[in-house]
Scaffold this active site. Structure first.
Site, PDB file in Angstrom:
ATOM      1  N   GLY A 142      -4.490  -0.691   6.819  1.00 44.30           N
ATOM      2  CA  GLY A 142      -5.714  -1.503   6.842  1.00 44.30           C
ATOM      3  C   GLY A 142      -5.563  -2.846   6.146  1.00 44.30           C
ATOM      4  N   ILE A 143      -4.578  -2.996   5.251  1.00 45.11           N
ATOM      5  CA  ILE A 143      -4.427  -4.319   4.602  1.00 45.11           C
ATOM      6  C   ILE A 143      -3.656  -5.286   5.510  1.00 45.11           C
ATOM      7  CG2 ILE A 143      -4.577  -3.430   2.220  1.00 45.11           C
ATOM      8  CD1 ILE A 143      -1.532  -4.099   1.947  1.00 45.11           C
ATOM      9  N   CYS A 145      23.195   5.526  10.249  1.00 40.21           N
ATOM     10  CA  CYS A 145      23.583   6.407  11.350  1.00 40.21           C
ATOM     11  C   CYS A 145      23.121   7.822  10.985  1.00 40.21           C
ATOM     12  CB  CYS A 145      25.098   6.364  11.538  1.00 40.21           C
ATOM     13  SG  CYS A 145      25.689   7.679  12.619  1.00 40.21           S
ATOM     14  N   ASN A 173     -12.180  -0.162   1.629  1.00 38.60           N
ATOM     15  CA  ASN A 173     -11.856   0.296   2.986  1.00 38.60           C
ATOM     16  C   ASN A 173     -13.073   0.181   3.894  1.00 38.60           C
ATOM     17  OD1 ASN A 173      -9.555   1.407   4.354  1.00 38.60           O
ATOM     18  ND2 ASN A 173     -10.653   3.323   4.620  1.00 38.60           N
ATOM     19  N   THR A 190      -6.488   2.473   3.731  1.00 39.63           N
ATOM     20  CA  THR A 190      -5.778   3.685   4.178  1.00 39.63           C
ATOM     21  C   THR A 190      -6.755   4.821   4.419  1.00 39.63           C
ATOM     22  OG1 THR A 190      -4.143   5.391   3.591  1.00 39.63           O
ATOM     23  CG2 THR A 190      -5.235   4.282   1.751  1.00 39.63           C
ATOM     24  N   CYS A 198      32.149   8.009  16.396  1.00 41.66           N
ATOM     25  CA  CYS A 198      30.871   8.595  15.952  1.00 41.66           C
ATOM     26  C   CYS A 198      29.823   8.542  17.062  1.00 41.66           C
ATOM     27  CB  CYS A 198      30.361   7.902  14.690  1.00 41.66           C
ATOM     28  SG  CYS A 198      28.812   8.628  14.115  1.00 41.66           S
ATOM     29  N   GLN A 251       2.314   2.338   2.082  1.00 36.13           N
ATOM     30  CA  GLN A 251       2.807   3.169   3.190  1.00 36.13           C
ATOM     31  C   GLN A 251       3.321   2.268   4.304  1.00 36.13           C
ATOM     32  OE1 GLN A 251      -0.258   6.678   3.841  1.00 36.13           O
ATOM     33  NE2 GLN A 251      -1.312   4.913   3.033  1.00 36.13           N
ATOM     34  N   ASP A 311       5.787  -3.118   7.091  1.00 35.68           N
ATOM     35  CA  ASP A 311       5.788  -4.457   7.680  1.00 35.68           C
ATOM     36  C   ASP A 311       6.369  -5.516   6.746  1.00 35.68           C
ATOM     37  OD1 ASP A 311       3.685  -4.909   5.812  1.00 35.68           O
ATOM     38  OD2 ASP A 311       2.168  -4.370   7.288  1.00 35.68           O
ATOM     39  N   PHE A 364      -3.137   2.831  12.421  1.00 36.94           N
ATOM     40  CA  PHE A 364      -2.729   3.997  13.211  1.00 36.94           C
ATOM     41  C   PHE A 364      -3.905   4.731  13.832  1.00 36.94           C
ATOM     42  CE2 PHE A 364       0.615   3.070  10.263  1.00 36.94           C
ATOM     43  CZ  PHE A 364       1.759   3.204  11.029  1.00 36.94           C
TER      44      PHE A 364
HETATM   45  P1  OAD Z   1      -4.632   4.708   9.183  1.00 40.45           P
HETATM   46  O1  OAD Z   1      -4.699   4.050  10.510  1.00 40.45           O
HETATM   47  O2  OAD Z   1      -4.583   6.183   9.140  1.00 40.45           O
HETATM   48  O3  OAD Z   1      -5.861   4.255   8.281  1.00 40.45           O
HETATM   49  C1  OAD Z   1      -6.185   2.910   8.116  1.00 40.45           C
HETATM   50  C2  OAD Z   1      -7.505   2.835   7.355  1.00 40.45           C
HETATM   51  O4  OAD Z   1      -7.784   1.479   7.090  1.00 40.45           O
HETATM   52  C3  OAD Z   1      -8.691   3.392   8.136  1.00 40.45           C
HETATM   53  O5  OAD Z   1      -9.549   4.069   7.250  1.00 40.45           O
HETATM   54  C4  OAD Z   1      -9.365   2.117   8.684  1.00 40.45           C
HETATM   55  O6  OAD Z   1     -10.755   2.256   8.861  1.00 40.45           O
HETATM   56  C5  OAD Z   1      -9.079   1.148   7.580  1.00 40.45           C
HETATM   57  N1  OAD Z   1      -8.980  -0.249   8.015  1.00 40.45           N
HETATM   58  C6  OAD Z   1      -8.338  -0.763   9.078  1.00 40.45           C
HETATM   59  N2  OAD Z   1      -8.411  -2.096   9.084  1.00 40.45           N
HETATM   60  C7  OAD Z   1      -9.134  -2.444   7.994  1.00 40.45           C
HETATM   61  C8  OAD Z   1      -9.568  -3.682   7.441  1.00 40.45           C
HETATM   62  N3  OAD Z   1      -9.252  -4.851   8.004  1.00 40.45           N
HETATM   63  N4  OAD Z   1     -10.287  -3.645   6.309  1.00 40.45           N
HETATM   64  C9  OAD Z   1     -10.617  -2.470   5.712  1.00 40.45           C
HETATM   65  N5  OAD Z   1     -10.234  -1.279   6.190  1.00 40.45           N
HETATM   66  C10 OAD Z   1      -9.493  -1.259   7.304  1.00 40.45           C
HETATM   67  O7  OAD Z   1      -3.375   4.081   8.437  1.00 40.45           O
HETATM   68  P2  OAD Z   1      -2.627   4.623   7.122  1.00 40.45           P
HETATM   69  O8  OAD Z   1      -3.587   5.278   6.207  1.00 40.45           O
HETATM   70  O9  OAD Z   1      -1.819   3.510   6.606  1.00 40.45           O
HETATM   71  O10 OAD Z   1       3.161   7.080   8.546  1.00 40.45           O
HETATM   72  O11 OAD Z   1      -1.670   5.711   7.764  1.00 40.45           O
HETATM   73  C11 OAD Z   1      -0.781   6.404   6.943  1.00 40.45           C
HETATM   74  C12 OAD Z   1       0.484   6.762   7.649  1.00 40.45           C
HETATM   75  O12 OAD Z   1       0.184   7.364   8.921  1.00 40.45           O
HETATM   76  C13 OAD Z   1       1.366   5.596   8.035  1.00 40.45           C
HETATM   77  O13 OAD Z   1       2.160   5.125   6.975  1.00 40.45           O
HETATM   78  C14 OAD Z   1       2.221   6.179   9.133  1.00 40.45           C
HETATM   79  C15 OAD Z   1       1.133   6.900   9.905  1.00 40.45           C
HETATM   80  O14 OAD Z   1       1.567   7.986  10.652  1.00 40.45           O
HETATM   81  C16 OAD Z   1       4.240   7.493   9.228  1.00 40.45           C
HETATM   82  O15 OAD Z   1       4.429   7.179  10.375  1.00 40.45           O
HETATM   83  C17 OAD Z   1       5.132   8.406   8.482  1.00 40.45           C
HETATM   84 ZN    ZN Z   2      27.949   7.242  12.608  1.00 37.97          ZN
END
Ligand code: OAD
Ligand code: ZN
Length: 418
Positions: free
Chosen positions: A153-154, A262, A353, A329, A291, A234, A237, A163
């Site tokens: 979300g940041i 690898c 959030n 998040t 490999c 998390q 980027d 996601f």
């Molecule tokens: P999510 O997509 O699960 O959650 C993002 C959160 O940020 C949600 O609650 C949105 O409502 C909020 N949000 C989005 N844009 C925003 C904004 N501009 N201002 C305020 N809030 C906003 O993403 P993550 O919590 O980062 O891991 O997901 C965690 C992990 O799930 C990722 O690191 C990735 C994913 O699967 C792996 O792939 C291992």
């Molecule tokens: Zn290799």
């Protein structure tokens, strides 16, 4: 603490010492993932500190609860007068609201009576459990070790999708890859059999083509003010680096694109090498003698271990934390989400959030027999330390900077984000 990354149905599991690595299942697709936010409808920017007394079991509500739910006595009387009226749509809506209100009341009652989500003996650090209280606490000079925890979300205002936001989130937009379930794109076992979707996506979202957002720069400002103990992200980027937050202040919990390995012989590859492979639409293969193994950027996939640094630093940092700021998040992925429970019991926690996240639904806690389910206590009647600043992260950060008297310093950093 679990050492592999897994998606959890609710933040309730955040307090479980060793959650089992979960294979993300199709039913956990975006929108269906049950998040940790509570069902109590409090809205606004702050957590509730109100006690809910003895209304359970009766059709009539306690006046205090009515006040909390924004209802008046007249409304109740009106309901009685209207008893014989036909059931039209409006009344059905009223009924739904009544039911929601009753459920919310019941939850408050259970949380209050069973001390769910509360620490009755722990003193309150904040003068008021509100954004103003947080700002006052930060200004008081008592705060020395801020930890920030962030998710996708940041970075959405930089043009990178998150996601799980329905519609715009990455997991809603992967049809073209014909995956068995959206999270498969980041599943190590799936990747080994079909790496193509990941590399196509990696080209689309390759780090280095985006600029940091005001939220990244607010974290940088906390560092400049000497308050940032560590930033846990998390995100992969790399925008924290671009924002100028030093590497030693960062813990990249879900890894990085800066190096690759690898999967067979573990030979290391540089970011430049990987970038070239990705932009030539190749599936990167190991050049080591005989490999030919698959090469993967060092980002953490589901069912993979998190970097050692994550486990080392969390143990050192979290006991020292005197203010936790969580930004952008859904707090649905473990073990990252459970970090909110690793700060001292008095430590204030501010969530910035679009929506509430990381709270346990009191009904779920009750059904699972959890007296202290962990997670944020935003809607607990005993909440003494958790506050949510709802809305866009960038706006929330600007508001905080403003309230802290840092507006000028913040604005000086901002051009770098444009
Ligand atoms: P999510 O997509 O699960 O959650 C993002 C959160 O940020 C949600 O609650 C949105 O409502 C909020 N949000 C989005 N844009 C925003 C904004 N501009 N201002 C305020 N809030 C906003 O993403 P993550 O919590 O980062 O891991 O997901 C965690 C992990 O799930 C990722 O690191 C990735 C994913 O699967 C792996 O792939 C291992
Ligand atoms: Zn290799």
């Amino acid at each position: 603490m679990a050492d592999t990354v897994s998606e959890q149905a609710t933040a309730a599991t955040a307090s479980t010492p060793a959650p089992t690595p979960a294979t993300p299942a199709p039913e956990k697709a975006p929108g269906n993932v049950k998040e940790g936010s509570s069902t109590a409808e409090q809205g606004g920017v702050e957590g509730s500190g109100k006690e809910c007394e003895g209304a359970i079991g009766g059709a009539r509500r306690d006046p205090d609860i009515k006040k909390e739910l924004g209802e008046s006595d007249e409304e109740d009387e009106g309901e009685e007068d209207d008893e014989d009226y036909d059931y039209d749509e409006e009344e059905e809506d009223d009924d739904d609201e009544d039911q929601e209100g009753f459920m919310s009341m019941l939850q408050n009652f259970l949380m209050s009576r069973l001390h769910i989500g509360s620490h009755p003996d722990v003193p309150q650090v904040l003068e008021s459990v509100s954004v103003e209280g947080m700002v006052q606490y930060l200004k008081s000079g008592q705060v020395k070790n801020v930890i920030t925890m962030a998710g996708a979300g940041i970075s959405t205002s930089a043009g990178i999708p998150d996601f799980r936001t329905p519609g715009t989130g990455l997991y809603s937009n992967l049809e073209k890859y014909k995956l068995p379930y959206p999270e498969a794109i980041f599943d190590i076992e799936y990747f080994k059999t079909n790496p193509k979707p990941f590399f196509v996506l990696a080209r689309e979202l390759y780090p280095g083509t985006f600029n940091p957002t005001p939220s990244h720069l607010f974290i940088k400002l906390l560092h400049d003010k000497g308050l940032l103990l560590r930033h846990y992200t998390q995100n992969i980027d790399t925008l924290e680096h671009v924002a100028g937050i030093p590497g030693d202040k960062l813990v990249e919990a879900h890894g990085t694109f800066r190096t690759s390995h690898c999967l067979t012989c573990h030979k290391e590859y540089t970011q430049e090498w990987m970038k070239e492979e990705i932009f030539q639409d190749k599936i990167p293969k190991c050049t080591g003698e005989e490999c030919n193994g698959l090469v993967k950027p060092d980002i953490v996939f589901f069912r993979e271990s998190l970097p050692l640094r994550f486990f080392q630093m969390t143990q050192v940092d979290f006991p020292k934390c005197d203010l936790l700021i969580i930004l952008g998040t859904s707090l649905t992925v473990q073990p990252f989400a459970m970090l909110v429970d690793n700060v001292p019991a008095t430590c204030p926690r501010l969530l910035v959030n679009r929506e509430k996240a990381g709270s346990i639904d009191p009904m779920v806690a009750l059904l699972q027999g959890m007296a202290n389910p962990g997670g944020l206590t935003l809607d607990s009647p005993h909440n003494k330390r958790d506050v949510v600043l709802l809305g866009e992260c960038d706006e929330g950060c600007a508001k905080l900077a403003d309230m802290l008297g840092w507006k000028e310093d913040f604005e000086k950093l901002l051009p770098a984000s444009k």
